[in-house]
Motif scaffolding. Structure first.
Motif, PDB file in Angstrom:
ATOM      1  N   GLY A  66      34.086   2.531  58.416  1.00 54.97           N
ATOM      2  CA  GLY A  66      33.238   2.704  57.244  1.00 54.97           C
ATOM      3  C   GLY A  66      32.791   1.381  56.661  1.00 54.97           C
ATOM      4  O   GLY A  66      31.744   1.292  56.041  1.00 54.97           O
ATOM      5  N   ASP A  67      33.592   0.343  56.843  1.00 56.93           N
ATOM      6  CA  ASP A  67      33.259  -0.987  56.329  1.00 56.93           C
ATOM      7  C   ASP A  67      33.359  -1.996  57.468  1.00 56.93           C
ATOM      8  O   ASP A  67      34.456  -2.426  57.829  1.00 56.93           O
ATOM      9  CB  ASP A  67      34.228  -1.351  55.190  1.00 56.93           C
ATOM     10  CG  ASP A  67      33.880  -2.696  54.553  1.00 56.93           C
ATOM     11  OD1 ASP A  67      32.997  -3.402  55.080  1.00 56.93           O
ATOM     12  OD2 ASP A  67      34.502  -3.040  53.522  1.00 56.93           O
ATOM     13  N   PRO A  68      32.202  -2.394  58.037  1.00 60.14           N
ATOM     14  CA  PRO A  68      32.222  -3.275  59.206  1.00 60.14           C
ATOM     15  C   PRO A  68      32.850  -4.644  58.915  1.00 60.14           C
ATOM     16  O   PRO A  68      33.360  -5.291  59.827  1.00 60.14           O
ATOM     17  CB  PRO A  68      30.743  -3.438  59.565  1.00 60.14           C
ATOM     18  CG  PRO A  68      29.990  -2.471  58.736  1.00 60.14           C
ATOM     19  CD  PRO A  68      30.852  -2.061  57.598  1.00 60.14           C
ATOM     20  N   LYS A  69      32.830  -5.066  57.622  1.00 61.30           N
ATOM     21  CA  LYS A  69      33.393  -6.380  57.283  1.00 61.30           C
ATOM     22  C   LYS A  69      34.905  -6.398  57.440  1.00 61.30           C
ATOM     23  O   LYS A  69      35.497  -7.420  57.788  1.00 61.30           O
ATOM     24  CB  LYS A  69      33.028  -6.766  55.847  1.00 61.30           C
ATOM     25  CG  LYS A  69      31.617  -7.329  55.736  1.00 61.30           C
ATOM     26  CD  LYS A  69      31.279  -7.650  54.284  1.00 61.30           C
ATOM     27  CE  LYS A  69      29.781  -7.919  54.168  1.00 61.30           C
ATOM     28  NZ  LYS A  69      29.255  -7.540  52.859  1.00 61.30           N
ATOM     29  N   ALA A 126      43.151   2.359  55.108  1.00 62.87           N
ATOM     30  CA  ALA A 126      44.016   2.313  56.292  1.00 62.87           C
ATOM     31  C   ALA A 126      43.846   0.942  56.939  1.00 62.87           C
ATOM     32  O   ALA A 126      42.749   0.390  56.944  1.00 62.87           O
ATOM     33  CB  ALA A 126      43.629   3.407  57.265  1.00 62.87           C
ATOM     34  N   THR A 127      44.936   0.387  57.463  1.00 64.82           N
ATOM     35  CA  THR A 127      44.853  -0.936  58.100  1.00 64.82           C
ATOM     36  C   THR A 127      44.049  -0.834  59.398  1.00 64.82           C
ATOM     37  O   THR A 127      44.309   0.057  60.216  1.00 64.82           O
ATOM     38  CB  THR A 127      46.270  -1.472  58.374  1.00 64.82           C
ATOM     39  OG1 THR A 127      47.021  -1.431  57.156  1.00 64.82           O
ATOM     40  CG2 THR A 127      46.232  -2.902  58.887  1.00 64.82           C
ATOM     41  N   ALA A 128      43.089  -1.766  59.555  1.00 61.74           N
ATOM     42  CA  ALA A 128      42.238  -1.761  60.753  1.00 61.74           C
ATOM     43  C   ALA A 128      43.088  -1.879  62.011  1.00 61.74           C
ATOM     44  O   ALA A 128      44.052  -2.651  62.046  1.00 61.74           O
ATOM     45  CB  ALA A 128      41.226  -2.896  60.678  1.00 61.74           C
ATOM     46  N   GLY A 129      42.752  -1.084  63.022  1.00 64.48           N
ATOM     47  CA  GLY A 129      43.446  -1.165  64.299  1.00 64.48           C
ATOM     48  C   GLY A 129      44.616  -0.209  64.447  1.00 64.48           C
ATOM     49  O   GLY A 129      45.138  -0.056  65.551  1.00 64.48           O
ATOM     50  N   PRO A 145      25.393  -5.242  50.540  1.00 61.36           N
ATOM     51  CA  PRO A 145      26.271  -5.187  49.364  1.00 61.36           C
ATOM     52  C   PRO A 145      27.507  -4.355  49.680  1.00 61.36           C
ATOM     53  O   PRO A 145      27.478  -3.498  50.568  1.00 61.36           O
ATOM     54  CB  PRO A 145      25.399  -4.477  48.317  1.00 61.36           C
ATOM     55  CG  PRO A 145      24.400  -3.706  49.095  1.00 61.36           C
ATOM     56  CD  PRO A 145      24.198  -4.408  50.405  1.00 61.36           C
ATOM     57  N   ARG A 146      28.593  -4.591  48.982  1.00 57.97           N
ATOM     58  CA  ARG A 146      29.813  -3.786  49.184  1.00 57.97           C
ATOM     59  C   ARG A 146      29.568  -2.383  48.649  1.00 57.97           C
ATOM     60  O   ARG A 146      28.928  -2.209  47.627  1.00 57.97           O
ATOM     61  CB  ARG A 146      30.994  -4.426  48.451  1.00 57.97           C
ATOM     62  CG  ARG A 146      31.341  -5.806  48.974  1.00 57.97           C
ATOM     63  CD  ARG A 146      32.772  -6.140  48.616  1.00 57.97           C
ATOM     64  NE  ARG A 146      33.695  -5.320  49.385  1.00 57.97           N
ATOM     65  CZ  ARG A 146      34.397  -5.781  50.420  1.00 57.97           C
ATOM     66  NH1 ARG A 146      34.288  -7.029  50.790  1.00 57.97           N
ATOM     67  NH2 ARG A 146      35.221  -4.987  51.059  1.00 57.97           N
TER      68      ARG A 146
END
Lengths: 137, 169
Positions: A44-47, A91-94, B105-106
């Motif tokens: 959901g959040d690529p960063k 949730a922690t990535a990976g 943006p976040r």
């Protein structure tokens, strides 16, 4: 054929559950455990690489439905009436997300279910859910 | 009069659509579900085009409750984010071109989300619109409705609370 076997096969027969990569690891007596391995397409959040809440709700919904179906007093199928999810932390990535759902009460028409989702840090839930499901007769 | 001539409507429209597209397509899960957004001014409609992988019950067949809640949550988050960004773009505080260039943006974070399943999702396209009922500096409350063929017959609705991303400065 026993009901648990039917439920396990049912999960495999759900196209959307397959698309999410869900795996049912435990089922019976109103309890179900389903895992969702980490996958790039669910981010959901690529960063940060954190899994999208929507994918977590789909996991919770499937797990709660399976728990309702596996209850000894449940004759067959079920459908979600409502489901509330509280997101406690990303949730922690990976890491794989594991959900355990329990059908804690069932009447002639409604199954009440709650569920908890965790990643590797099993003491700090990622999300919790409560829902009501139909009892199909 | 040294007033700056306004940009042609098409240029503004194209830039806004490009900013929205960058915001939406920057999220892998949104692309996985295949969700698109239709924009009319500041009003957004989320579209979930039918796909076999969305099916939950192959016997009926019906769209999976999880796919529906994912769709509603995406509609709520993007709707809320866009409403905030729209105001900032209108006030000139934010340049839509920056979003297009990839300075995304976040997005707001979901605190809780409650879905009502009113009728089963049929194997066809679904639409959703979000309404921001309260948007504060830190918290927001959003209601979203989804329908298929008939706008008056919602097949699912949801209410969620969201934590707004911190603004710099």
């Amino acid at each position: 054929m026993d009901k648990s076997k039917i439920a396990a096969q049912f999960i495999q027969a759900i196209p959307h559950a397959r698309a999410l990569g869900l795996a049912l690891t435990e089922i019976g007596d109103g309890v179900s455990v389903i895992e969702m391995p980490y996958a790039e397409h669910l981010v959901g959040d690529p960063k940060t690489g954190v899994i999208h809440g929507g994918a977590v709700s789909a996991l919770m919904d499937t797990c709660c439905g399976a728990a309702a179906m596996s209850h000894p007093n449940s004759p067959s199928g079920t459908a979600t009436i409502d489901l509330r999810i509280d997101y406690m932390r990303p949730a922690t990535a990976g890491q794989t997300i594991v959900t355990r759902a329990e059908c804690y009460n069932i009447t002639r028409s409604v199954a009440f279910v709650r569920a908890t989702a965790v990643d590797d840090d099993t003491n700090n839930p990622v999300a919790m859910a409560t829902g009501a499901f139909t009892v199909e007769r | 009069m040294a007033r700056k001539r306004p940009e042609p409507v098409q240029v503004i429209k194209q830039r806004r659509d490009a900013a929205l597209s960058a915001l939406v397509h920057g999220v892998p899960y949104i692309n996985f579900l295949g969700i698109e957004f239709d924009r009319r001014g500041d009003e957004l409609t989320a579209i979930l085009p039918y796909d076999d992988k969305l099916i939950g019950n192959p016997m009926i067949p019906a769209i999976h409750g999880g796919a529906i809640s994912g769709f509603l949550e995406v509609a709520a988050v993007i709707g809320l984010s866009w409403a905030t960004l729209w105001d900032e773009i209108e006030r000139g505080e934010l340049d839509a071109d920056e979003i297009v260039k990839g300075h995304l943006p976040r997005l707001p974070k979901t605190i809780d989300f409650t879905v009502d399943y009113l009728r089963s999702g049929l194997p066809r396209d679904a639409y959703a619109r979000a309404k921001v009922n309260r948007s504060g500096r830190r918290y927001a409350s959003v209601h979203v409705e989804a329908w298929q063929d008939n706008r008056e017959r919602a097949f699912a609705q949801a209410t969620g609370h969201f934590l707004m991303p911190r603004r710099d400065g």
